[in-house]
Design a protein around this motif. Structure first.
Motif, PDB file in Angstrom:
ATOM      1  N   GLY A 154       6.183 -69.495 -38.856  1.00 20.18           N
ATOM      2  CA  GLY A 154       4.950 -69.944 -38.759  1.00 20.18           C
ATOM      3  C   GLY A 154       4.504 -70.922 -39.713  1.00 20.18           C
ATOM      4  N   LEU A 155       3.562 -71.997 -39.730  1.00 19.26           N
ATOM      5  CA  LEU A 155       3.111 -72.814 -40.589  1.00 19.26           C
ATOM      6  C   LEU A 155       1.755 -72.801 -40.844  1.00 19.26           C
ATOM      7  CD1 LEU A 155       5.209 -76.105 -39.255  1.00 19.26           C
ATOM      8  CD2 LEU A 155       5.921 -74.561 -41.101  1.00 19.26           C
TER       9      LEU A 155
ATOM     10  N   TYR B 111       5.986 -72.831 -35.704  1.00 22.70           N
ATOM     11  CA  TYR B 111       6.842 -73.795 -36.133  1.00 22.70           C
ATOM     12  C   TYR B 111       7.387 -74.540 -35.064  1.00 22.70           C
ATOM     13  CZ  TYR B 111      10.694 -76.382 -38.375  1.00 22.70           C
ATOM     14  OH  TYR B 111      11.390 -77.489 -38.473  1.00 22.70           O
ATOM     15  N   ASP B 112       7.610 -73.705 -33.927  1.00 21.27           N
ATOM     16  CA  ASP B 112       8.164 -74.167 -32.669  1.00 21.27           C
ATOM     17  C   ASP B 112       7.124 -75.252 -32.160  1.00 21.27           C
ATOM     18  OD1 ASP B 112       9.944 -72.441 -33.497  1.00 21.27           O
ATOM     19  OD2 ASP B 112      10.385 -71.952 -31.354  1.00 21.27           O
TER      20      ASP B 112
ATOM     21  N   GLU C  82       2.509 -75.793 -20.145  1.00 20.30           N
ATOM     22  CA  GLU C  82       2.858 -76.354 -21.592  1.00 20.30           C
ATOM     23  C   GLU C  82       1.501 -76.120 -22.489  1.00 20.30           C
ATOM     24  OE1 GLU C  82       1.758 -80.106 -18.911  1.00 20.30           O
ATOM     25  OE2 GLU C  82       2.324 -77.926 -18.687  1.00 20.30           O
ATOM     26  N   VAL C  83       0.245 -75.783 -22.107  1.00 19.79           N
ATOM     27  CA  VAL C  83      -0.689 -75.604 -22.900  1.00 19.79           C
ATOM     28  C   VAL C  83      -0.835 -73.988 -23.466  1.00 19.79           C
ATOM     29  CG1 VAL C  83      -3.496 -75.463 -23.374  1.00 19.79           C
ATOM     30  CG2 VAL C  83      -2.108 -77.528 -22.278  1.00 19.79           C
ATOM     31  N   HIS C  84      -0.890 -73.375 -22.120  1.00 22.85           N
ATOM     32  CA  HIS C  84      -0.653 -71.818 -22.178  1.00 22.85           C
ATOM     33  C   HIS C  84       0.183 -71.285 -23.130  1.00 22.85           C
ATOM     34  CE1 HIS C  84      -0.695 -67.999 -19.965  1.00 22.85           C
ATOM     35  NE2 HIS C  84      -2.047 -68.407 -19.751  1.00 22.85           N
ATOM     36  N   GLU C  85       1.311 -71.892 -23.321  1.00 18.63           N
ATOM     37  CA  GLU C  85       2.448 -71.389 -24.050  1.00 18.63           C
ATOM     38  C   GLU C  85       2.077 -71.114 -25.535  1.00 18.63           C
ATOM     39  OE1 GLU C  85       7.145 -72.104 -25.018  1.00 18.63           O
ATOM     40  OE2 GLU C  85       5.556 -74.231 -24.556  1.00 18.63           O
ATOM     41  N   TRP C  86       1.037 -71.961 -26.043  1.00 24.02           N
ATOM     42  CA  TRP C  86       0.514 -72.058 -27.419  1.00 24.02           C
ATOM     43  C   TRP C  86      -0.685 -71.610 -27.887  1.00 24.02           C
ATOM     44  CZ3 TRP C  86       4.975 -72.186 -29.688  1.00 24.02           C
ATOM     45  CH2 TRP C  86       6.043 -72.919 -29.255  1.00 24.02           C
ATOM     46  N   VAL C  87      -1.552 -71.305 -26.802  1.00 17.80           N
ATOM     47  CA  VAL C  87      -2.856 -70.943 -27.035  1.00 17.80           C
ATOM     48  C   VAL C  87      -2.862 -69.518 -27.693  1.00 17.80           C
ATOM     49  CG1 VAL C  87      -4.115 -72.721 -25.627  1.00 17.80           C
ATOM     50  CG2 VAL C  87      -3.467 -70.432 -24.721  1.00 17.80           C
ATOM     51  N   THR C  88      -3.889 -69.421 -28.500  1.00 19.76           N
ATOM     52  CA  THR C  88      -3.895 -67.887 -29.055  1.00 19.76           C
ATOM     53  C   THR C  88      -4.081 -66.834 -28.288  1.00 19.76           C
ATOM     54  OG1 THR C  88      -5.219 -68.854 -31.038  1.00 19.76           O
ATOM     55  CG2 THR C  88      -5.138 -66.413 -30.742  1.00 19.76           C
ATOM     56  N   ALA C  89      -4.950 -67.067 -27.366  1.00 21.88           N
ATOM     57  CA  ALA C  89      -5.235 -65.895 -25.996  1.00 21.88           C
ATOM     58  C   ALA C  89      -5.003 -66.606 -24.844  1.00 21.88           C
ATOM     59  CB  ALA C  89      -6.544 -65.294 -26.232  1.00 21.88           C
TER      60      ALA C  89
ATOM     61  N   GLU D 262       7.434 -64.613 -38.879  1.00 23.42           N
ATOM     62  CA  GLU D 262       6.427 -63.829 -39.410  1.00 23.42           C
ATOM     63  C   GLU D 262       5.164 -63.857 -38.435  1.00 23.42           C
ATOM     64  OE1 GLU D 262       2.108 -63.866 -40.948  1.00 23.42           O
ATOM     65  OE2 GLU D 262       3.214 -65.782 -39.965  1.00 23.42           O
ATOM     66  N   SER D 263       5.395 -64.764 -37.350  1.00 23.97           N
ATOM     67  CA  SER D 263       4.265 -64.799 -36.390  1.00 23.97           C
ATOM     68  C   SER D 263       4.883 -64.504 -34.959  1.00 23.97           C
ATOM     69  CB  SER D 263       3.908 -66.143 -36.288  1.00 23.97           C
ATOM     70  OG  SER D 263       3.537 -66.728 -37.561  1.00 23.97           O
ATOM     71  N   LEU D 264       4.364 -63.605 -34.246  1.00 24.23           N
ATOM     72  CA  LEU D 264       4.711 -63.177 -32.855  1.00 24.23           C
ATOM     73  C   LEU D 264       4.024 -63.839 -31.916  1.00 24.23           C
ATOM     74  CD1 LEU D 264       6.237 -60.864 -31.680  1.00 24.23           C
ATOM     75  CD2 LEU D 264       4.192 -59.173 -31.527  1.00 24.23           C
ATOM     76  N   HIS D 265       5.098 -64.189 -31.005  1.00 27.06           N
ATOM     77  CA  HIS D 265       4.617 -65.108 -29.825  1.00 27.06           C
ATOM     78  C   HIS D 265       4.840 -64.195 -28.689  1.00 27.06           C
ATOM     79  CE1 HIS D 265       5.213 -68.155 -26.673  1.00 27.06           C
ATOM     80  NE2 HIS D 265       4.567 -68.857 -27.428  1.00 27.06           N
TER      81      HIS D 265
END
Length: 190
Positions: free
Chosen positions: A177-178, A143-144, A38-45, A166-169
């Protein structure tokens, strides 16, 4: 050149937390929560192995911007403050050096819902404006990632931009993106 965070006295105490500069010794504590799905999903790297994480964590420029959040001596999250120049026309560019900061944060989800992230980010905003003299702070997220943008709103940041796909996940593809920001004069006296 000295890092702006090097000019301050650490640690910084809040009502319940302690913010301090990260050290190489914080590697294991931060890996513990940063590798959670759940953290790994959103961190930059999203480093997938401990060795890759260690290499990234110990990079000088990354470690220089990193603070850890402690609760009763236990690391429960981390914060980043990347100080940078504002855009300016050439004739006034010297006045725009090192006046803005980009904020980032990661909190161990087992400590979520207790106001710790709000308290820690609020303290970092206070340090940024009152002790470092920055004029503007900003932060971005997908945004998610509702928890992140809700935190930005709780600490008083204003939504400045909502971009469309605009933001690539790394796994979800193109997402909205926000972008949020806050000026020093908008931050109430604490």
């Amino acid at each position: 050149m000295r890092h702006p965070l090097d000019t301050l006295d650490w640690p910084v105490a809040t009502d319940r937390l302690l913010l301090r500069r990260a050290t190489p010794g914080d590697l294991d504590a931060t890996w513990t929560f940063r590798q959670l799905p759940e953290v790994h999903e959103w961190v930059t790297a999203a480093t997938t192995t401990y060795d890759d994480y260690r290499e990234r964590f110990l990079r000088g420029e990354r470690l220089a911007d990193l603070l850890v959040i402690e609760l009763d001596g236990r690391v429960i999250g981390d914060l980043t403050l990347h100080v940078h120049d504002a855009w300016a026309q050439e004739e006034v560019a010297d006045q725009a050096k090192g006046v803005q900061g980009e904020l980032g944060w990661t909190l161990d989800p087992s400590y979520g819902g207790k106001g710790y992230a709000t308290e820690a980010v609020g303290a970092l905003i206070e340090v940024s404006f009152r002790r470092l003299g920055l004029r503007r702070l900003h932060a971005e997220c997908f945004y998610d990632n509702e928890a992140s943008w809700r935190l930005m709103e709780r600490v008083g940041m204003r939504r400045e931009q909502h971009t469309v796909r605009e933001s690539l996940h790394r796994t979800k593809g193109w997402l909205d993106g926000l972008s949020y920001a806050l000026l020093a004069e908008e931050w109430p006296e604490r």
